[in-house]
Design a protein around this motif. Structure first.
Motif, PDB file in Angstrom:
ATOM      1  N   HIS A  71      81.065 -57.567 -64.598  1.00 26.55           N
ATOM      2  CA  HIS A  71      80.834 -56.795 -65.815  1.00 26.55           C
ATOM      3  C   HIS A  71      81.616 -55.482 -65.836  1.00 26.55           C
ATOM      4  CE1 HIS A  71      77.126 -59.343 -65.614  1.00 26.55           C
ATOM      5  NE2 HIS A  71      77.594 -59.616 -66.809  1.00 26.55           N
ATOM      6  N   SER A  72      82.462 -55.285 -64.857  1.00 31.92           N
ATOM      7  CA  SER A  72      83.238 -54.046 -64.860  1.00 31.92           C
ATOM      8  C   SER A  72      84.125 -54.039 -66.093  1.00 31.92           C
ATOM      9  CB  SER A  72      84.022 -53.940 -63.560  1.00 31.92           C
ATOM     10  OG  SER A  72      85.362 -54.063 -63.725  1.00 31.92           O
ATOM     11  N   GLY A  73      84.174 -52.905 -66.729  1.00 33.07           N
ATOM     12  CA  GLY A  73      84.954 -52.795 -67.961  1.00 33.07           C
ATOM     13  C   GLY A  73      84.176 -53.162 -69.209  1.00 33.07           C
ATOM     14  N   SER A  74      82.914 -53.594 -69.047  1.00 29.14           N
ATOM     15  CA  SER A  74      82.084 -53.904 -70.214  1.00 29.14           C
ATOM     16  C   SER A  74      81.773 -52.622 -70.974  1.00 29.14           C
ATOM     17  CB  SER A  74      80.769 -54.556 -69.783  1.00 29.14           C
ATOM     18  OG  SER A  74      81.008 -55.805 -69.193  1.00 29.14           O
ATOM     19  N   PRO A  75      81.537 -52.741 -72.263  1.00 30.58           N
ATOM     20  CA  PRO A  75      81.184 -51.543 -73.030  1.00 30.58           C
ATOM     21  C   PRO A  75      79.934 -50.871 -72.464  1.00 30.58           C
ATOM     22  CG  PRO A  75      81.545 -53.421 -74.483  1.00 30.58           C
ATOM     23  CD  PRO A  75      81.564 -53.940 -73.080  1.00 30.58           C
ATOM     24  N   THR A  76      79.851 -49.572 -72.644  1.00 25.96           N
ATOM     25  CA  THR A  76      78.700 -48.802 -72.198  1.00 25.96           C
ATOM     26  C   THR A  76      77.440 -49.260 -72.924  1.00 25.96           C
ATOM     27  OG1 THR A  76      80.136 -46.894 -71.881  1.00 25.96           O
ATOM     28  CG2 THR A  76      77.792 -46.447 -72.019  1.00 25.96           C
ATOM     29  N   ASP A  77      76.320 -49.324 -72.187  1.00 24.92           N
ATOM     30  CA  ASP A  77      75.041 -49.609 -72.829  1.00 24.92           C
ATOM     31  C   ASP A  77      74.733 -48.495 -73.823  1.00 24.92           C
ATOM     32  OD1 ASP A  77      75.016 -51.560 -70.890  1.00 24.92           O
ATOM     33  OD2 ASP A  77      72.961 -51.189 -70.277  1.00 24.92           O
ATOM     34  N   VAL A  78      74.020 -48.841 -74.881  1.00 21.25           N
ATOM     35  CA  VAL A  78      73.608 -47.872 -75.893  1.00 21.25           C
ATOM     36  C   VAL A  78      72.147 -48.164 -76.230  1.00 21.25           C
ATOM     37  CG1 VAL A  78      73.935 -47.064 -78.269  1.00 21.25           C
ATOM     38  CG2 VAL A  78      75.918 -47.675 -76.870  1.00 21.25           C
ATOM     39  N   ILE A  79      71.388 -47.108 -76.396  1.00 21.10           N
ATOM     40  CA  ILE A  79      70.011 -47.237 -76.878  1.00 21.10           C
ATOM     41  C   ILE A  79      69.974 -46.632 -78.274  1.00 21.10           C
ATOM     42  CG2 ILE A  79      67.621 -46.493 -76.583  1.00 21.10           C
ATOM     43  CD1 ILE A  79      68.152 -46.492 -73.531  1.00 21.10           C
ATOM     44  N   ASN A  80      69.678 -47.474 -79.252  1.00 19.32           N
ATOM     45  CA  ASN A  80      69.548 -47.022 -80.637  1.00 19.32           C
ATOM     46  C   ASN A  80      68.081 -46.803 -80.948  1.00 19.32           C
ATOM     47  OD1 ASN A  80      72.101 -49.002 -80.758  1.00 19.32           O
ATOM     48  ND2 ASN A  80      72.296 -47.419 -82.312  1.00 19.32           N
ATOM     49  N   LEU A  81      67.771 -45.704 -81.602  1.00 13.27           N
ATOM     50  CA  LEU A  81      66.453 -45.446 -82.158  1.00 13.27           C
ATOM     51  C   LEU A  81      66.605 -45.382 -83.668  1.00 13.27           C
ATOM     52  CD1 LEU A  81      65.909 -44.613 -79.192  1.00 13.27           C
ATOM     53  CD2 LEU A  81      64.357 -42.908 -80.101  1.00 13.27           C
ATOM     54  N   PHE A  82      65.593 -45.904 -84.365  1.00 12.20           N
ATOM     55  CA  PHE A  82      65.667 -45.985 -85.816  1.00 12.20           C
ATOM     56  C   PHE A  82      64.521 -45.196 -86.444  1.00 12.20           C
ATOM     57  CE2 PHE A  82      67.469 -49.928 -84.042  1.00 12.20           C
ATOM     58  CZ  PHE A  82      68.790 -49.678 -84.361  1.00 12.20           C
ATOM     59  N   ARG A  83      64.891 -44.145 -87.156  1.00 10.33           N
ATOM     60  CA  ARG A  83      63.912 -43.225 -87.728  1.00 10.33           C
ATOM     61  C   ARG A  83      62.870 -43.945 -88.581  1.00 10.33           C
ATOM     62  NH1 ARG A  83      68.966 -40.629 -88.775  1.00 10.33           N
ATOM     63  NH2 ARG A  83      69.262 -38.782 -87.449  1.00 10.33           N
ATOM     64  N   GLU A  84      63.320 -44.776 -89.515  1.00  7.58           N
ATOM     65  CA  GLU A  84      62.378 -45.400 -90.451  1.00  7.58           C
ATOM     66  C   GLU A  84      61.377 -46.306 -89.731  1.00  7.58           C
ATOM     67  OE1 GLU A  84      64.659 -47.293 -93.542  1.00  7.58           O
ATOM     68  OE2 GLU A  84      65.318 -45.362 -94.367  1.00  7.58           O
ATOM     69  N   GLY A  85      61.844 -47.093 -88.784  1.00  7.94           N
ATOM     70  CA  GLY A  85      60.937 -47.975 -88.045  1.00  7.94           C
ATOM     71  C   GLY A  85      59.916 -47.192 -87.241  1.00  7.94           C
ATOM     72  N   ILE A  86      60.368 -46.112 -86.600  1.00  6.08           N
ATOM     73  CA  ILE A  86      59.462 -45.286 -85.794  1.00  6.08           C
ATOM     74  C   ILE A  86      58.441 -44.592 -86.691  1.00  6.08           C
ATOM     75  CG2 ILE A  86      59.365 -43.201 -84.377  1.00  6.08           C
ATOM     76  CD1 ILE A  86      61.990 -44.177 -83.043  1.00  6.08           C
ATOM     77  N   VAL A  87      58.887 -44.013 -87.787  1.00  6.41           N
ATOM     78  CA  VAL A  87      57.957 -43.332 -88.698  1.00  6.41           C
ATOM     79  C   VAL A  87      56.948 -44.329 -89.259  1.00  6.41           C
ATOM     80  CG1 VAL A  87      57.760 -42.081 -90.897  1.00  6.41           C
ATOM     81  CG2 VAL A  87      59.533 -41.440 -89.231  1.00  6.41           C
ATOM     82  N   ASN A  88      57.404 -45.508 -89.648  1.00  3.25           N
ATOM     83  CA  ASN A  88      56.487 -46.528 -90.165  1.00  3.25           C
ATOM     84  C   ASN A  88      55.494 -46.979 -89.104  1.00  3.25           C
ATOM     85  OD1 ASN A  88      57.684 -46.429 -92.681  1.00  3.25           O
ATOM     86  ND2 ASN A  88      59.009 -48.174 -92.318  1.00  3.25           N
ATOM     87  N   ALA A  89      55.960 -47.171 -87.864  1.00  2.00           N
ATOM     88  CA  ALA A  89      55.066 -47.582 -86.779  1.00  2.00           C
ATOM     89  C   ALA A  89      54.023 -46.505 -86.483  1.00  2.00           C
ATOM     90  CB  ALA A  89      55.870 -47.899 -85.522  1.00  2.00           C
ATOM     91  N   ALA A  90      54.375 -45.246 -86.753  1.00  2.00           N
ATOM     92  CA  ALA A  90      53.458 -44.129 -86.515  1.00  2.00           C
ATOM     93  C   ALA A  90      52.495 -43.906 -87.688  1.00  2.00           C
ATOM     94  CB  ALA A  90      54.256 -42.855 -86.246  1.00  2.00           C
ATOM     95  N   GLY A  91      52.683 -44.625 -88.771  1.00  2.00           N
ATOM     96  CA  GLY A  91      51.777 -44.499 -89.912  1.00  2.00           C
ATOM     97  C   GLY A  91      52.309 -43.684 -91.070  1.00  2.00           C
ATOM     98  N   GLY A  92      53.542 -43.199 -90.956  1.00  2.00           N
ATOM     99  CA  GLY A  92      54.167 -42.478 -92.063  1.00  2.00           C
ATOM    100  C   GLY A  92      53.986 -40.977 -91.970  1.00  2.00           C
ATOM    101  N   TRP A  93      54.735 -40.279 -92.799  1.00  2.06           N
ATOM    102  CA  TRP A  93      54.710 -38.824 -92.793  1.00  2.06           C
ATOM    103  C   TRP A  93      53.473 -38.239 -93.458  1.00  2.06           C
ATOM    104  CZ3 TRP A  93      57.465 -36.746 -89.325  1.00  2.06           C
ATOM    105  CH2 TRP A  93      58.786 -37.136 -89.050  1.00  2.06           C
ATOM    106  N   SER A  94      52.739 -39.016 -94.245  1.00  2.00           N
ATOM    107  CA  SER A  94      51.598 -38.476 -94.983  1.00  2.00           C
ATOM    108  C   SER A  94      50.348 -38.324 -94.110  1.00  2.00           C
ATOM    109  CB  SER A  94      51.294 -39.351 -96.196  1.00  2.00           C
ATOM    110  OG  SER A  94      50.951 -40.658 -95.783  1.00  2.00           O
ATOM    111  N   HIS A  95      50.370 -38.848 -92.925  1.00  3.96           N
ATOM    112  CA  HIS A  95      49.249 -38.741 -91.994  1.00  3.96           C
ATOM    113  C   HIS A  95      48.983 -37.281 -91.647  1.00  3.96           C
ATOM    114  CE1 HIS A  95      46.786 -40.936 -89.042  1.00  3.96           C
ATOM    115  NE2 HIS A  95      47.188 -42.008 -89.699  1.00  3.96           N
TER     116      HIS A  95
END
Length: 131
Positions: A71-95
């Motif tokens: 795997h040498s030379g493979s692209p760097t791992d990346v961790i993506n976080l998604f604002r909308e999914g996280i906010v929805n999973a938390a119950g939304g901004w109106s909480h």
């Protein structure tokens, strides 16, 4: 997501990353965190989800437990976080406790995706409380 909501999320994200133990922050040098509002259609398709489905995070790359010299030379791992999914999973901004709930979901999502970076599967992560 509005600019105000994005800024609110990003401030919570910065605080969550700053509170991670230094050892975990070091691993983020190997798999940087990228924050977007939502995953692309291609990202969703790559994991078998349809457009419009909520997703909190996604680890892209080869888990440390599966790497070899091949795997040498493979692209760097990346961790993506998604604002909308996280906010929805938390119950939304109106909480009443929205900031606390979103902050907690950000931490859970980061730890979940770091777990994938280390080779943990969904069942393993659920058993640890990061499901």
């Amino acid at each position: 997501m509005t600019d105000e909501e994005r800024a609110r999320f990003d401030a919570l994200f910065d605080e969550a990353v700053a509170q991670l133990p230094p050892e975990l922050q070091e691993y983020l040098q190997e798999a940087p965190l990228v924050v977007d509002d939502r995953p692309s259609v291609e990202m969703l398709e790559s994991i078998g989800l349809e457009s419009g489905e909520d997703l909190c995070g996604l680890h892209s790359g080869i888990a440390l437990t599966e790497r070899s010299v091949e795997h040498s030379g493979s692209p760097t791992d990346v961790i993506n976080l998604f604002r909308e999914g996280i906010v929805n999973a938390a119950g939304g901004w109106s909480h009443v406790n929205a900031d606390d709930l979103v902050f907690e979901q950000i931490v859970i999502t980061i730890l979940h995706e770091i777990g994938h970076h280390f080779g943990l599967e969904e069942d393993d992560l659920e058993a640890l409380g990061f499901g």
